[in-house]
Structures are given as C-alpha cells and as structure tokens.
Design a protein around this motif. Structure first.
Motif, mmCIF file in Angstrom:
data_model
loop_
_atom_site.group_PDB
_atom_site.id
_atom_site.type_symbol
_atom_site.label_atom_id
_atom_site.label_comp_id
_atom_site.label_asym_id
_atom_site.label_seq_id
_atom_site.Cartn_x
_atom_site.Cartn_y
_atom_site.Cartn_z
ATOM 1 N N SER A 46 -13.393 -13.335 -19.671
ATOM 2 C CA SER A 46 -12.447 -13.791 -20.623
ATOM 3 C C SER A 46 -12.639 -13.433 -21.749
ATOM 4 C CB SER A 46 -12.388 -15.367 -20.695
ATOM 5 O OG SER A 46 -13.616 -15.742 -21.251
ATOM 6 N N VAL A 47 -13.919 -12.725 -22.283
ATOM 7 C CA VAL A 47 -14.013 -12.072 -23.450
ATOM 8 C C VAL A 47 -14.526 -10.772 -23.597
ATOM 9 C CG1 VAL A 47 -14.503 -14.410 -24.900
ATOM 10 C CG2 VAL A 47 -16.472 -13.069 -23.733
ATOM 11 N N GLY A 48 -14.073 -10.196 -22.107
ATOM 12 C CA GLY A 48 -14.843 -8.955 -21.980
ATOM 13 C C GLY A 48 -16.359 -8.684 -22.291
ATOM 14 N N ARG A 49 -17.088 -9.448 -21.965
ATOM 15 C CA ARG A 49 -18.444 -9.346 -22.378
ATOM 16 C C ARG A 49 -19.289 -8.296 -21.811
ATOM 17 N NH1 ARG A 49 -21.381 -14.935 -22.319
ATOM 18 N NH2 ARG A 49 -20.003 -15.272 -24.119
ATOM 19 N N ARG A 50 -19.899 -7.687 -22.544
ATOM 20 C CA ARG A 50 -20.944 -6.384 -21.864
ATOM 21 C C ARG A 50 -22.088 -6.550 -23.119
ATOM 22 N NH1 ARG A 50 -16.829 -2.937 -23.642
ATOM 23 N NH2 ARG A 50 -15.501 -4.273 -22.459
ATOM 24 N N TRP A 51 -23.081 -5.641 -22.530
ATOM 25 C CA TRP A 51 -24.201 -5.637 -23.343
ATOM 26 C C TRP A 51 -24.720 -4.302 -23.799
ATOM 27 C CZ3 TRP A 51 -23.816 -8.365 -18.635
ATOM 28 C CH2 TRP A 51 -23.661 -9.793 -18.881
ATOM 29 N N ARG A 52 -24.837 -4.259 -25.151
ATOM 30 C CA ARG A 52 -25.114 -3.012 -25.705
ATOM 31 C C ARG A 52 -26.578 -2.545 -25.829
ATOM 32 N NH1 ARG A 52 -21.311 -2.402 -30.335
ATOM 33 N NH2 ARG A 52 -22.781 -3.711 -31.419
ATOM 34 N N ILE A 53 -27.127 -1.593 -25.478
ATOM 35 C CA ILE A 53 -28.642 -1.392 -25.534
ATOM 36 C C ILE A 53 -28.598 -0.246 -26.640
ATOM 37 C CG2 ILE A 53 -30.520 -0.612 -24.448
ATOM 38 C CD1 ILE A 53 -27.881 -1.645 -22.247
ATOM 39 N N GLU A 72 -24.594 4.873 -37.397
ATOM 40 C CA GLU A 72 -24.707 3.784 -36.318
ATOM 41 C C GLU A 72 -25.706 3.857 -35.508
ATOM 42 O OE1 GLU A 72 -23.507 0.495 -36.731
ATOM 43 O OE2 GLU A 72 -22.253 1.353 -38.319
ATOM 44 N N PRO A 73 -26.387 2.909 -34.959
ATOM 45 C CA PRO A 73 -27.488 3.161 -33.887
ATOM 46 C C PRO A 73 -26.889 3.766 -32.593
ATOM 47 C CG PRO A 73 -27.604 1.218 -34.776
ATOM 48 C CD PRO A 73 -26.679 1.514 -35.379
ATOM 49 N N VAL A 74 -27.583 4.834 -32.157
ATOM 50 C CA VAL A 74 -27.189 5.205 -30.731
ATOM 51 C C VAL A 74 -27.228 4.129 -29.925
ATOM 52 C CG1 VAL A 74 -27.673 7.549 -31.414
ATOM 53 C CG2 VAL A 74 -29.178 6.339 -30.178
ATOM 54 N N SER A 75 -26.251 4.173 -28.665
ATOM 55 C CA SER A 75 -26.513 3.103 -27.506
ATOM 56 C C SER A 75 -25.671 3.460 -26.392
ATOM 57 C CB SER A 75 -25.887 1.865 -28.344
ATOM 58 O OG SER A 75 -24.527 1.949 -28.173
ATOM 59 N N TYR A 76 -26.249 2.914 -25.405
ATOM 60 C CA TYR A 76 -25.409 2.741 -24.038
ATOM 61 C C TYR A 76 -24.839 1.157 -23.734
ATOM 62 C CZ TYR A 76 -25.780 7.335 -21.513
ATOM 63 O OH TYR A 76 -25.499 8.454 -21.408
ATOM 64 N N THR A 77 -23.903 1.211 -23.175
ATOM 65 C CA THR A 77 -23.475 -0.177 -22.800
ATOM 66 C C THR A 77 -23.521 -0.449 -21.305
ATOM 67 O OG1 THR A 77 -21.966 -0.281 -24.775
ATOM 68 C CG2 THR A 77 -21.360 -1.673 -23.154
ATOM 69 N N LEU A 78 -24.013 -1.719 -20.822
ATOM 70 C CA LEU A 78 -23.807 -2.044 -19.499
ATOM 71 C C LEU A 78 -22.597 -2.956 -19.575
ATOM 72 C CD1 LEU A 78 -25.281 -2.703 -16.684
ATOM 73 C CD2 LEU A 78 -26.250 -4.638 -17.948
ATOM 74 N N VAL A 79 -21.669 -2.431 -18.361
ATOM 75 C CA VAL A 79 -20.502 -2.833 -18.266
ATOM 76 C C VAL A 79 -20.664 -3.757 -16.762
ATOM 77 C CG1 VAL A 79 -17.942 -2.680 -17.931
ATOM 78 C CG2 VAL A 79 -19.404 -1.314 -19.567
ATOM 79 N N PRO A 80 -20.496 -4.939 -16.861
ATOM 80 C CA PRO A 80 -20.581 -5.554 -15.560
ATOM 81 C C PRO A 80 -19.337 -5.658 -14.884
ATOM 82 C CG PRO A 80 -20.387 -7.318 -17.291
ATOM 83 C CD PRO A 80 -20.523 -5.926 -17.815
ATOM 84 N N GLN A 81 -19.544 -5.895 -13.574
ATOM 85 C CA GLN A 81 -18.594 -6.314 -12.634
ATOM 86 C C GLN A 81 -19.016 -7.797 -12.155
ATOM 87 O OE1 GLN A 81 -18.212 -3.441 -9.526
ATOM 88 N NE2 GLN A 81 -17.716 -1.733 -10.589
ATOM 89 N N PRO A 82 -18.406 -8.969 -13.093
ATOM 90 C CA PRO A 82 -19.004 -10.291 -12.864
ATOM 91 C C PRO A 82 -18.441 -10.765 -11.515
ATOM 92 C CG PRO A 82 -17.599 -10.231 -14.604
ATOM 93 C CD PRO A 82 -17.663 -8.766 -14.202
ATOM 94 N N GLY A 83 -19.241 -11.543 -10.599
ATOM 95 C CA GLY A 83 -18.798 -12.566 -9.865
ATOM 96 C C GLY A 83 -19.678 -13.786 -9.960
ATOM 97 N N LEU A 111 -23.118 2.115 -16.737
ATOM 98 C CA LEU A 111 -23.870 2.301 -18.333
ATOM 99 C C LEU A 111 -23.217 3.324 -18.873
ATOM 100 C CD1 LEU A 111 -27.549 2.009 -17.041
ATOM 101 C CD2 LEU A 111 -26.636 0.586 -18.804
ATOM 102 N N ARG A 112 -22.511 3.078 -19.845
ATOM 103 C CA ARG A 112 -21.374 4.023 -20.476
ATOM 104 C C ARG A 112 -22.007 4.429 -22.000
ATOM 105 N NH1 ARG A 112 -15.286 3.088 -20.608
ATOM 106 N NH2 ARG A 112 -15.303 5.081 -20.674
ATOM 107 N N PRO A 113 -22.128 5.597 -22.376
ATOM 108 C CA PRO A 113 -22.505 6.011 -23.755
ATOM 109 C C PRO A 113 -21.609 5.257 -24.526
ATOM 110 C CG PRO A 113 -21.731 7.984 -22.290
ATOM 111 C CD PRO A 113 -21.750 6.942 -21.507
ATOM 112 N N THR A 114 -22.220 4.854 -25.619
ATOM 113 C CA THR A 114 -21.233 4.074 -26.884
ATOM 114 C C THR A 114 -22.013 4.477 -28.193
ATOM 115 O OG1 THR A 114 -21.251 2.156 -25.219
ATOM 116 C CG2 THR A 114 -20.632 1.909 -27.458
ATOM 117 N N GLY A 115 -21.298 5.676 -28.790
ATOM 118 C CA GLY A 115 -21.955 6.218 -29.914
ATOM 119 C C GLY A 115 -23.420 7.071 -29.529
#
Length: 652
Positions: free
Chosen positions: A506-513, A524-535, A627-631
């Motif tokens: 509902s809030v498009g939650r993901r986690w940025r490393i 900005e700090p370089v990062s990768y984002t873990l994008v889940p497929q939640p169940g 895992l998507r590159p984010t910056g």
C-alpha cells in the motif's frame, strides 16, 4: 530443435585456485583420510554434510591471484550405531583436524544433522516390517506391499513424549497402481508411522481410522494424456558466434558483470563477488548471494498431518537433490553446463553432472523513445539477461532457482515451483476448509513456500546502510493545496531492534542499501534497492512449534551485521531443532547496523491454495525479488548497447 551444448564441465580432481572455489574431489578425499587418521571414522560413521569453510569476506577481498590458498572444511559426522554426532574443522592445506565439537543431540534444543540418502531406505524398510502398520494396511484391504511407498518425511520437533534426542523420520503412506504410477494420487489417509533411524524401529503408530484410498490415477506422462498438439511450430534459439559470456574456472564474465559461481550440498547455487564494470572500475554489489533456507508449512490440522513443515535446505539439502539438466527441456539456448562435486553418505566425492546451467535470454524491450519533435525518429534497444540456474527435486516438489543479471545493472532472483502437490485422502465430495479436493477423495492441503535469500551486501564496498523507503501522500494544506503531492519517506534501520521488517504494497515499500562513503554525481550515497514481491508471512500461530522453528518466516526482511559464522537463518542444524537458532539468536543483543558490513535475509514466496489445474502435475508458480541500482550509476548504464540493424532480428 534442441540447442547444442558446448559444455565447460567442471574438473573434479584439480586443486582450488581461489579461496571461494568449490571443494574438489581430491580435497573431499583428503578430508575423509585426515579424519580417519585422527580416529574419527568407523565403519558406522556417515557424513551428512561436508562444506567449504568459507573465509571471511575481508580475507577474500585481500586475496590476489597467485597468493597461497588455505582451505578449511566443516564436516558433520554421524555414528549410525549410536546416534552420536560431531562437527570437525579440517585444515586440508595443513592436513590436520584443527577443531572438533560434539553435537549434543540428546540435550535441548536437540538439533540433528541433516538427513542421509540411506535414511530413506531405512524408513521404507522399517515401516513395512512393522506389525502394527501391516495390520493397519490389512484393515484397509491393502496386501500388496511392493507397490506401497512409505514416504521419508522430516519429523520436526513437537514435544511428543519419548521423542527428545531420537533421530527420526515420520512416514505417510501412498500407493501405486504399478511401479510407474504417481503415488500421490493414492494417499492412505489416517495412518502415520514415526521411525527411530538409529534403533531402526517404529516408535509410534497413529491410526485414526479407515478412509477410502482415492482410486483415480494421476498420470501426467504423454502416453496417458491423449494425443499431443500438432500446431506447435519450432522455436529456434541460436547464437552462431557463441554466447557473449566467458568462463575462466569459476569466474564468469558477461556484459560488464563478473562473479564467481559456486555450488554446495546445502544451499545449491551460490554467487560470490558479484561486481559491475563502470568505466575503468569493477564496482562490487554483492559479496555472496544464495537461497539459504526454504520452509514449507502445511495447514491441515488432522493428527496425522498437523506436524508437516519441511526445511528443504537444512533438513534435506537442496544441492544434494540437484537434477542433471537436459538440453532443450530444462535449459534452452547456447548452454554452458557446470558439474558439481559433492559428498556421499560415506564422505567420498561424486560428481553431479550438469548441475548448473548458464545461458543468455532475450527479455523484450530495455529502453525506447519515439521523438515526436524530430520527424518521429525512433531509438530502441532490446534487453538481454544472463541466467545462472539449477533445479532440485525434494520429494513431490521440483524447484527451479534462477539468478538473473541484466544489462542495466539489475539483479533478480526467481524460484519456480512445480512438480506434484502433496495429497491426503478424504471422503469423496466431503471437501475441507484446509485444502482443495483436486480429484474425487483426493485433497491437496493449503501450504506455504517461504524462501529465504541470504544477501551479503557489498554496495561499492563493505560499509553499507539500509533504509526503508515508503511512498506517502502529503495532506492538503499550504504545501499541497490541490492534494496531488506525495513523496518518498526513508527511515534508516539504525540497529537490530529495527531489523525485522514487513513489506507493505500500500506504500510501495522497498529497502535501499547504500554506501555512505561513496557518492554519485548528485552528491548522494550510491545504492541498490531491494524490491520485494510480497505475500503472506508465516501463517502458523505464534508459540506453535512451526513458528518457533521458522521464526525467520515471520518477517519479509531481516538485517544483521555480517559475521562469517552466521550462515543460515534457522541455524546450522535445524533438523528436529526446537527453534530459536539463527536470526532470533543473533537479534537477542542489540547491534548497530549503520555504515558496516551487512547481511540481508529476504523472505518471499507463495501461499499455495491448490487449484484443479495444479493436478496431476503443477504448472510453475513464480516468486522472487529484484535488486535495482538506485543512484549507483550516474546515468543509464545501458546507453552503449548497439542499435539493432535495419531489418534485423532480435535473435542471432
């Protein structure tokens, strides 16, 4: 047309050239010899697990080609005469046992070494020889025991009197019409045999009464499914100049990516030192990535079924159950196969052929734009991905595990569940609130597949921080007068008191490393984002045996400081363990999580409510993450891909 194989089979007898290379046959042979010389091996000794003791990531990072390679191995030993077990740390380079610890399987929390292949044969023989079980079968009118399957199923831990400290399997019974029949079409309901593998006897027999055995066969082979379709034309995938990747030992290179491919008996496929070339730099993303565990808890509450929850990595060993992959069936394209060198029950090496498949796939459009201001000028590029995969069969289920590397810097993982649903018998037409009647009298219970990926992150280096990112609307007010504004809110996971997280679509939650010490061109700090497929997370009730043993399954994400001894989310020996090992143990003391070496434990997977269409063999059910590159890059890293030639095709 089947694509041809230009296989680069792994060599078993060579010595390791890199600290992360898999164990060789020579090293496995040396481990057994060293333990024999140390007086640790008898005629009744078995080797449930032999694994490389992987060096610390700092040691690996310091390694340079040509440096001496020190090799250590963790070997689990079991005496099948007494049930005594221990773990040895063997320095193969020095030829010595450097450490030994007894595994106190007779004391709480009673964890056991994983199952042996010979345990399956023992279970079948012991069950079929038991007088009580034979009488129960006779009461059901079943006398031809040659066509009976006594399934060897992990016992779990349920505080049943007399079970503590025993090495056990529980056995459900299935029938076959003939030797080639599908036994899961004919479950013998209401009957459970608990087997002590050391004493080799049935220690508890539970018979809740006769239920009709489903009679309808569940054959899925071509000769039983009617004439095949005739309108399917050939689909050819060819690369006349060969694939775009290269293999040098275990080092795999493709499209700016480099990584080391590993395989072990417990986790199966492991990726090491995953990095991406950016200009003149190889930039790390992952130190290590694997599927560290998978739990399969079932929902049926009947006395003969309410214990069913399998830990397929820790109890059965995913890698030891790997398939020998076949061209044109399991993998399609210009394939490179790698063999895996594993250890049998007696501590001797054997080769699992074609365990790993490596190939490229076209996956549609990568980027495109039609410039409406320049006479409709069009630019587009096709996307290609590298696939590194294997398939394991665990009883009734078959699982395909696929790591994907993309040209835009994305990494993805996908688990494909297929094979046969597990079944039980009911009165025909009775139905059940805990499963689907998929054929007359044949129930497929509801269950979950909770996969847990271990991701030792290394985003541009070893010092990383995790932020939870939600998309949130802005209330109407002076800053948002028309109510259209929304923003992204990032919350730093500062310490392990915040380590367990739930996904929230509902809030498009993901986690940025991110790496606070490495900045992109915008500062900005370089990062990768873990994008889940939640169940759903684990649905078993808090306080239950399953919830204690599968505590990792109660959240979609856990973050812990990296430690080389933190290998599996449910501990080193989850077989018959009471629970509490692994992640719950590590989180007992608060530890900082910012700007340090981190491991992410990501839980995902389907909650399976079987359909009629899942019988007699199940189409693949997909689950995974990205895992998507984010910056991480300063611009689209796939701009340098060549344009498709006019009139050309997207395949070679």
């Amino acid at each position: 047309m089947d694509c041809h194989d230009t296989t680069a089979h792994g060599t078993a007898a060579e010595s390791a050239a890199h600290p992360l290379d898999d164990l060789t046959a020579a090293e496995i042979t040396a481990v057994r010899r060293i333990l024999e010389e140390a007086g640790r091996v008898a005629e009744t000794t078995r080797f449930p697990l032999v694994l490389l003791d992987e060096p610390d990531r700092a040691e690996v990072a310091a390694y340079r080609s040509g440096d001496p390679v020190r090799r250590r191995v963790r070997a689990t030993l079991l005496d099948t005469a007494t049930g005594a077990a221990g773990e040895a740390l063997v320095d193969v380079t020095a030829g010595a046992v450097v450490a030994w610890r007894d595994l106190r399987t007779d004391q709480a929390p009673y964890g056991q070494p994983p199952l042996l292949f010979e345990d399956y044969e023992i279970c079948d023989r012991v069950v079929k020889a038991d007088p009580g079980w034979r009488k129960a079968m006779a009461d059901r009118g079943i006398t031809d025991l040659d066509l009976v399957v006594a399934a060897p199923l992990a016992a779990g831990s349920f505080d049943i009197p007399g079970e503590a400290g025993r090495r056990m399997l529980r056995s459900l019974t299935f029938l076959r019409c003939d030797e080639g029949d599908n036994p899961f079409a004919h479950p013998v309901a209401g009957l459970l045999a608990d087997v002590d593998l050391i004493e080799q006897r049935v220690v508890r027999l539970l018979d809740t009464g006769v239920v009709p055995v489903p009679a309808e066969c569940g054959r899925y082979e071509a000769e039983f499914t009617g004439p095949p379709r005739t309108d399917l034309r050939p689909l050819e995938i060819t690369q006349p100049e060969g694939p775009s990747f290269t293999l040098e030992g275990t080092l795999l290179r493709w499209q700016n990516w480099s990584l080391r491919v590993g395989f072990n008996a417990r986790e199966g496929l492991v990726l090491h030192q995953v990095s991406h070339r950016d200009g003149d730099r190889d930039r790390p993303v992952l130190h290590r990535a694997s599927l560290a565990e998978m739990a399969v808890p079932y929902a049926e509450p009947s006395p003969t079924r309410n214990w069913v929850c399998y830990l397929d990595a820790g109890e059965y060993l995913l890698g030891r159950n790997a398939n020998a992959l076949r061209l044109g069936c399991d993998c399609l394209g210009e394939i490179r196969y790698l063999d895996a060198v594993l250890t049998d029950d007696h501590g001797r090496p054997y080769t699992a052929p074609n365990a790993i498949c490596i190939h490229e796939e076209d996956v549609g459009l990568l980027w495109k734009h039609t410039n409406i201001f320049d006479d409709m000028a069009v630019q587009s590029r096709r996307s290609r991905r590298l696939v590194v995969s294997y398939i394991a069969t665990l009883g009734n289920y078959d699982y395909g595990f696929y790591w994907y590397l993309y040209q835009d810097g994305t990494i993805a993982f996908e688990a494909k569940s297929t094979g046969l649903v597990q079944t039980s018998g009911i009165e025909p037409g009775a139905g059940s609130p805990y499963g689907t009647e998929i054929a007359p009298g044949l129930l497929a219970p509801y269950h979950q597949h909770l996969f847990c990926a271990r991701l030792d992150m290394a985003v541009d280096g070893q010092h990383n921080t995790v932020e939870e990112v939600d998309v949130v609307p802005i209330p109407i007010g002076p800053e948002n007068p028309h109510g259209n504004a929304f923003t992204a809110r990032a919350t730093v996971l500062a310490d392990t008191s915040q380590a367990g997280r739930l996904a929230d679509p509902s809030v498009g939650r993901r986690w940025r490393i991110s790496n606070p010490g490495s900045r992109n061109r915008m500062g900005e700090p370089v990062s990768y984002t873990l994008v889940p497929q939640p169940g759903p997370v684990l649905l078993s009730q808090p306080g239950s045996s399953v919830a204690r043993r599968v505590a990792f399954g109660t959240r979609h994400l856990w973050v812990t400081p990296y430690r080389p001894e933190r290998r599996y989310p449910d501990g080193d020996y989850p077989n018959q363990h009471q629970g509490g090992a692994g992640i719950p143990e590590w989180l007992a003391e608060e530890e900082p999580l910012e700007d340090t070496a981190l491991t992410l434990w990501h839980v995902f997977g389907p909650t399976h409510l079987p359909r009629l269409e899942d019988w007699p063999v199940m189409p693949v059910d997909l689950a995974g993450f990205t895992l998507r590159p984010t910056g991480f890059f300063d611009r689209n890293p796939a701009l340098d891909l060549p344009a498709t030639a006019p009139g050309g095709h997207c395949h070679s």
